[in-house]
Motif scaffolding. Structure first.
Motif, PDB file in Angstrom:
ATOM      1  N   MET A   1       0.908  -1.194   0.100  1.00  0.00           N
ATOM      2  CA  MET A   1       0.029  -0.028  -0.227  1.00  0.00           C
ATOM      3  C   MET A   1       0.710   1.304   0.038  1.00  0.00           C
ATOM      4  SD  MET A   1      -2.615   1.522   2.730  1.00  0.00           S
ATOM      5  CE  MET A   1      -1.215   1.507   3.954  1.00  0.00           C
ATOM      6  N   LYS A   2       0.833   2.242  -0.883  1.00  0.00           N
ATOM      7  CA  LYS A   2       1.261   3.495  -0.842  1.00  0.00           C
ATOM      8  C   LYS A   2       0.071   4.636  -0.547  1.00  0.00           C
ATOM      9  CE  LYS A   2       4.130   2.629  -4.800  1.00  0.00           C
ATOM     10  NZ  LYS A   2       4.554   2.745  -5.989  1.00  0.00           N
ATOM     11  N   ILE A   3       0.536   5.597   0.243  1.00  0.00           N
ATOM     12  CA  ILE A   3      -0.264   6.523   0.632  1.00  0.00           C
ATOM     13  C   ILE A   3       0.474   7.738  -0.233  1.00  0.00           C
ATOM     14  CG2 ILE A   3      -0.795   8.012   2.539  1.00  0.00           C
ATOM     15  CD1 ILE A   3       0.025   5.783   4.322  1.00  0.00           C
ATOM     16  N   PHE A   4      -0.787   8.364  -0.761  1.00  0.00           N
ATOM     17  CA  PHE A   4      -0.622   9.815  -1.648  1.00  0.00           C
ATOM     18  C   PHE A   4      -1.256  10.660  -0.788  1.00  0.00           C
ATOM     19  CE2 PHE A   4      -0.282   6.158  -4.529  1.00  0.00           C
ATOM     20  CZ  PHE A   4       0.730   6.458  -5.251  1.00  0.00           C
ATOM     21  N   ALA A   5      -0.873  11.833  -0.593  1.00  0.00           N
ATOM     22  CA  ALA A   5      -1.319  13.032   0.176  1.00  0.00           C
ATOM     23  C   ALA A   5      -1.353  14.110  -0.863  1.00  0.00           C
ATOM     24  CB  ALA A   5      -0.523  13.264   1.433  1.00  0.00           C
ATOM     25  N   ILE A   6      -2.381  14.948  -0.583  1.00  0.00           N
ATOM     26  CA  ILE A   6      -2.735  16.271  -1.333  1.00  0.00           C
ATOM     27  C   ILE A   6      -2.892  17.518  -0.102  1.00  0.00           C
ATOM     28  CG2 ILE A   6      -4.427  17.498  -2.685  1.00  0.00           C
ATOM     29  CD1 ILE A   6      -5.497  14.861  -3.700  1.00  0.00           C
ATOM     30  N   MET A   7      -1.888  18.164  -0.503  1.00  0.00           N
ATOM     31  CA  MET A   7      -1.846  19.505   0.411  1.00  0.00           C
ATOM     32  C   MET A   7      -2.276  20.681  -0.495  1.00  0.00           C
ATOM     33  SD  MET A   7       1.260  20.946   2.480  1.00  0.00           S
ATOM     34  CE  MET A   7       1.267  19.707   3.905  1.00  0.00           C
ATOM     35  N   LEU A   8      -3.212  21.598  -0.027  1.00  0.00           N
ATOM     36  CA  LEU A   8      -3.791  22.726  -0.498  1.00  0.00           C
ATOM     37  C   LEU A   8      -3.149  23.813   0.498  1.00  0.00           C
ATOM     38  CD1 LEU A   8      -5.077  24.553  -2.469  1.00  0.00           C
ATOM     39  CD2 LEU A   8      -7.233  24.004  -1.149  1.00  0.00           C
ATOM     40  N   VAL A   9      -2.324  24.807  -0.037  1.00  0.00           N
ATOM     41  CA  VAL A   9      -1.847  25.828   0.997  1.00  0.00           C
ATOM     42  C   VAL A   9      -2.169  27.196   0.381  1.00  0.00           C
ATOM     43  CG1 VAL A   9       0.115  24.136   1.491  1.00  0.00           C
ATOM     44  CG2 VAL A   9       0.385  25.851  -0.393  1.00  0.00           C
ATOM     45  N   LYS A  10      -1.834  28.062   1.295  1.00  0.00           N
ATOM     46  CA  LYS A  10      -1.880  29.348   1.167  1.00  0.00           C
ATOM     47  C   LYS A  10      -1.354  30.352   2.451  1.00  0.00           C
ATOM     48  CE  LYS A  10      -4.509  33.631  -0.561  1.00  0.00           C
ATOM     49  NZ  LYS A  10      -5.879  34.082  -1.133  1.00  0.00           N
ATOM     50  N   ASN A  11      -0.223  30.754   2.111  1.00  0.00           N
ATOM     51  CA  ASN A  11       0.326  31.658   3.392  1.00  0.00           C
ATOM     52  C   ASN A  11       0.526  30.973   4.553  1.00  0.00           C
ATOM     53  OD1 ASN A  11       0.688  33.835   1.703  1.00  0.00           O
ATOM     54  ND2 ASN A  11      -1.312  34.570   2.280  1.00  0.00           N
ATOM     55  N   SER A  37      -0.099  32.110  -2.351  1.00  0.00           N
ATOM     56  CA  SER A  37       0.654  32.643  -1.163  1.00  0.00           C
ATOM     57  C   SER A  37       1.291  33.645  -1.340  1.00  0.00           C
ATOM     58  CB  SER A  37       1.445  31.498  -0.695  1.00  0.00           C
ATOM     59  OG  SER A  37       0.948  30.329  -0.171  1.00  0.00           O
ATOM     60  N   THR A  38       1.526  34.563  -0.612  1.00  0.00           N
ATOM     61  CA  THR A  38       2.450  35.862  -0.898  1.00  0.00           C
ATOM     62  C   THR A  38       3.478  36.064   0.219  1.00  0.00           C
ATOM     63  OG1 THR A  38       0.841  37.027   0.278  1.00  0.00           O
ATOM     64  CG2 THR A  38       0.487  37.148  -1.968  1.00  0.00           C
ATOM     65  N   ASP A  39       3.433  35.078   1.098  1.00  0.00           N
ATOM     66  CA  ASP A  39       4.618  35.075   2.148  1.00  0.00           C
ATOM     67  C   ASP A  39       5.771  34.214   2.275  1.00  0.00           C
ATOM     68  OD1 ASP A  39       3.358  32.408   2.409  1.00  0.00           O
ATOM     69  OD2 ASP A  39       3.051  32.628   4.437  1.00  0.00           O
ATOM     70  N   GLY A  40       6.071  33.500   0.962  1.00  0.00           N
ATOM     71  CA  GLY A  40       7.305  32.592   0.661  1.00  0.00           C
ATOM     72  C   GLY A  40       6.915  31.431   0.835  1.00  0.00           C
ATOM     73  N   THR A  41       5.618  30.882   1.042  1.00  0.00           N
ATOM     74  CA  THR A  41       5.334  29.525   1.269  1.00  0.00           C
ATOM     75  C   THR A  41       5.586  28.754   0.095  1.00  0.00           C
ATOM     76  OG1 THR A  41       3.572  29.975   2.654  1.00  0.00           O
ATOM     77  CG2 THR A  41       3.292  27.790   1.522  1.00  0.00           C
ATOM     78  N   ASP A  90      -3.409  19.087   5.733  1.00  0.00           N
ATOM     79  CA  ASP A  90      -3.676  20.560   6.132  1.00  0.00           C
ATOM     80  C   ASP A  90      -2.238  20.982   6.333  1.00  0.00           C
ATOM     81  OD1 ASP A  90      -6.178  20.784   5.542  1.00  0.00           O
ATOM     82  OD2 ASP A  90      -6.810  20.334   7.630  1.00  0.00           O
ATOM     83  N   ALA A  91      -1.904  21.971   5.847  1.00  0.00           N
ATOM     84  CA  ALA A  91      -0.685  22.650   5.801  1.00  0.00           C
ATOM     85  C   ALA A  91      -0.399  23.101   7.382  1.00  0.00           C
ATOM     86  CB  ALA A  91      -0.244  23.738   5.022  1.00  0.00           C
TER      87      ALA A  91
END
Length: 110
Positions: A1-11, A37-41, A90-91
């Motif tokens: 089994m592999k685990i694939f993650a989806i991350m949605l980020v903003k700042n 993102s505008t903070d370097g993320t 979650d980020a």
């Protein structure tokens, strides 16, 4: 089994590096979309790119729930029916228990 993650980020520059390092311990792949993102993320994420972490793209449009579906549809060809998708890595959160250990304890019939 592999685990694939989806991350949605903003700042999330203050925490995203730590969260990604923790997720690398259990995820086989982490696909990331940045929602303007505008903070370097985004720069932090791009600097962490490796065989697990995939900075996919930036989307400066309005947030929409379907963004995660966009990521899934782009990369689902990499998975099999035995694999597991973590749709909301979650980020600003991390798992106390290793998801891989947890998933291995679930009976196959589920």
């Amino acid at each position: 089994m592999k685990i694939f993650a989806i991350m949605l980020v903003k700042n999330e520059a203050d925490i995203v590096g730590y969260v990604l390092k923790e997720a690398e311990k259990w995820a086989d792949k982490i696909f990331i979309i940045d929602n303007g993102s505008t903070d370097g993320t985004w720069e932090i994420i791009k600097s962490m790119k490796n065989e697990i972490i995939t900075p996919w793209k930036q989307d400066f449009g309005s947030f929409r729930r379907g963004m995660r579906a966009d990521v899934f549809n782009e990369f689902r060809h990499l998975s099999t029916k035995e694999d597991w998708w973590c749709y909301a890595l979650d980020a600003d959160e991390f798992y106390i228990e290793n998801p891989r250990d947890f998933l291995q304890r679930i009976p196959k019939r589920f």
